[in-house]
Design an enzyme around this catalytic site. Structure first.
Site, PDB file in Angstrom:
ATOM      1  CB  SER A  72      -0.948  -0.010   1.197  1.00 55.11           C
ATOM      2  OG  SER A  72      -0.261  -0.441   2.338  1.00 55.11           O
ATOM      3  CB  THR A 232      -1.212   5.291   4.710  1.00 59.18           C
ATOM      4  OG1 THR A 232      -2.084   5.299   3.605  1.00 59.18           O
ATOM      5  CG2 THR A 232      -0.384   6.532   4.749  1.00 59.18           C
ATOM      6  CB  THR A 250      -0.422   6.226   1.027  1.00 59.55           C
ATOM      7  OG1 THR A 250      -1.304   5.112   0.860  1.00 59.55           O
ATOM      8  CG2 THR A 250      -1.138   7.476   0.535  1.00 59.55           C
ATOM      9  NE  ARG A 260      -9.161   8.773  -2.065  1.00 55.00           N
ATOM     10  CZ  ARG A 260      -8.372   8.294  -1.116  1.00 55.00           C
ATOM     11  NH1 ARG A 260      -7.121   7.990  -1.377  1.00 55.00           N
ATOM     12  NH2 ARG A 260      -8.832   8.103   0.103  1.00 55.00           N
ATOM     13  CB  THR A 283      -3.115   4.605   8.650  1.00 56.82           C
ATOM     14  OG1 THR A 283      -3.256   3.663   7.596  1.00 56.82           O
ATOM     15  CG2 THR A 283      -3.434   3.923   9.973  1.00 56.82           C
ATOM     16  N   GLY A 284      -5.973   4.965   7.212  1.00 53.65           N
ATOM     17  CA  GLY A 284      -7.354   4.497   7.147  1.00 53.65           C
ATOM     18  C   GLY A 284      -8.129   5.161   6.031  1.00 53.65           C
TER      19      GLY A 284
HETATM   20  C1  SD4 Z   1      -5.990   7.124   1.828  1.00 55.50           C
HETATM   21  N1  SD4 Z   1      -5.389   7.083   4.160  1.00 55.50           N
HETATM   22  O1  SD4 Z   1      -5.513   7.366   0.736  1.00 55.50           O
HETATM   23  C2  SD4 Z   1      -5.123   6.496   2.875  1.00 55.50           C
HETATM   24  C3  SD4 Z   1      -5.481   5.075   2.867  1.00 55.50           C
HETATM   25  C4  SD4 Z   1      -4.575   4.258   3.445  1.00 55.50           C
HETATM   26  O2  SD4 Z   1      -3.295   2.757   2.068  1.00 55.50           O
HETATM   27  O3  SD4 Z   1      -4.286   4.441   4.612  1.00 55.50           O
HETATM   28  N2  SD4 Z   1      -4.193   3.353   2.481  1.00 55.50           N
HETATM   29  O4  SD4 Z   1      -7.163   7.304   2.112  1.00 55.50           O
END
Ligand code: SD4
Length: 382
Positions: A72, A232, A250, A260, A283-284
């Protein structure tokens, strides 16, 4: 006592008290992500000043970008709905409050180094898309490389073969059953969610509020079945003088809508530091999390006197009040090297390194969310 509470008691971990010493490196996730912790710590234990902090962040985060931590971070990994991998990254220095970030960066592998280039060679805070790539190549001298790998191409092919499900499009004809492009639904037929989702959202107690259903939740539930689930990398560095910096990198969400940009390169969302106070990284589900400036809010909590753990829990709880199904977490460090972390619907792990302990320490965070565990528990794994 309901079923979730009983399960919570069964998996209860005693809370860990953190020995604080400086310098400190704190970052999200474990396993291969600990290579980033170690790399950053090796740098910051030899250096001070803004250059030292930014070098530590850059080299630590580069480690994950080049080792594709968790699939990721960095090239390969998650591609967008068109099949292209793009990167989001940022760095922030606590002394000057300078920020550099890139969103939707194409064809350049070391996104966090480009983010540092934005910080050091422009008066801007965030560059995006093809223009960010041109800046990286034409002004900073980065090499242009494909970010696809055989694995990312294969993963994209499997998603297309499955009718491009799940995806992040909504209120288009056939977007829940086939691949893009889509045609807008006729007026009057638009739905924000299924009946079941609407019923669940109703429980938040805000009838006017209809949180967007995110496939990230579905994708996350699948990942949670696997022994190693990652996301991430967000990092906070506190140098020997207690000065702070943070960074994030990330490849974002798999099958995101092209264009996006997630929370990671947004100051106050992906990460945030305040001199003399502390720093946090997230993260998330960035689409939800960035609406709350969670890193900044957690740092403000610390400024108001909360311990890092309390501040992390408070901000995660605030998001969950609006979005009970969101998945995410925050890790925080104060300027003295105290650490805390909290997560919601996510088995978050994180790692630290400081002179207080031998090598990298790994911790797991029991989610605050009702599904597992007991609020606020953080356990040392190794
Ligand atoms: C996002 N916070 O792009 C990141 C997602 C994540 O690997 O943590 N992904 O929304």
């Amino acid at each position: 006592m309901n079923l979730f509470t009983i399960i919570g008691v069964l998996v209860y971990y005693p809370a860990v008290s953190f020995a604080s010493a400086l310098p400190l490196v704190l970052n999200t996730w474990s396993e291969d992500f600990t290579g980033a912790t170690r790399t950053a710590f090796d740098v910051i234990s030899q250096a001070t000043g803004r250059g030292g902090r930014l070098d530590a962040l850059e080299q630590g985060l580069n480690f994950c970008e080049l080792h594709q931590c968790g699939g990721s971070v960095g090239f390969g990994g998650h591609s967008d709905a068109s099949g292209e991998v793009t990167l989001d990254a940022m760095v922030m220095d606590g002394v000057t409050h300078d920020v550099g970030g890139v969103g939707g960066l194409r064809r350049v592998k070391r996104a966090v180094s480009v983010a540092r280039g934005v910080l050091e060679h422009t008066n801007h805070s965030l560059l995006v898309g093809e223009a960010a790539t041109r800046f990286a190549i034409d002004f900073l001298g980065f090499e242009e490389e494909s970010l696809s790998t055989p694995e990312s191409v294969e993963e994209q092919a499997a998603w297309v073969a499955g009718g491009c499900q799940p995806n992040y499009y909504r209120a288009f004809d056939h977007c829940t059953s086939s691949c893009p492009p889509y045609v807008l639904q006729a007026p009057g037929t638009r739905e924000s969610g299924t009946g079941q989702q609407m019923e669940r959202w109703g429980r938040v107690g805000r009838e006017e509020h209809r949180p967007r259903y995110s496939p990230y939740v579905e994708e996350g539930s699948r990942q949670q079945q696997q022994p190693s689930n990652h996301d991430t990398i967000g990092m906070v560095v506190v140098d020997q003088e207690g000065e702070l910096a943070c960074g994030v990198t990330t490849n974002g969400l798999g099958h995101k809508v092209p264009g996006r940009v997630g929370d990671s390169p947004v100051p106050g969302a992906g990460c945030y530091v305040e001199r003399g106070v502390g720093g946090c990284a997230c993260t998330g589900d960035g689409d939800v999390m960035m609406r709350f400036s969670p890193s900044a809010r957690a740092v403000m909590g610390m400024e108001a006197g909360m311990a890092p753990q309390e501040a992390a829990e408070a901000v995660v709880g605030s998001i969950a009040r609006y979005y009970p199904d969101f998945r995410g977490g925050v890790v925080c460090a104060d300027a003295g090297g105290g650490v805390g972390a909290a997560a919601w619907n996510l088995r978050l792990s994180f790692s630290t390194q400081s002179p207080a302990t031998e090598g990298v320490q790994v911790y797991s965070v029991t989610p605050l969310g009702g599904k597992r565990g007991r609020a606020g528990d953080v356990a040392r794994v190794s």
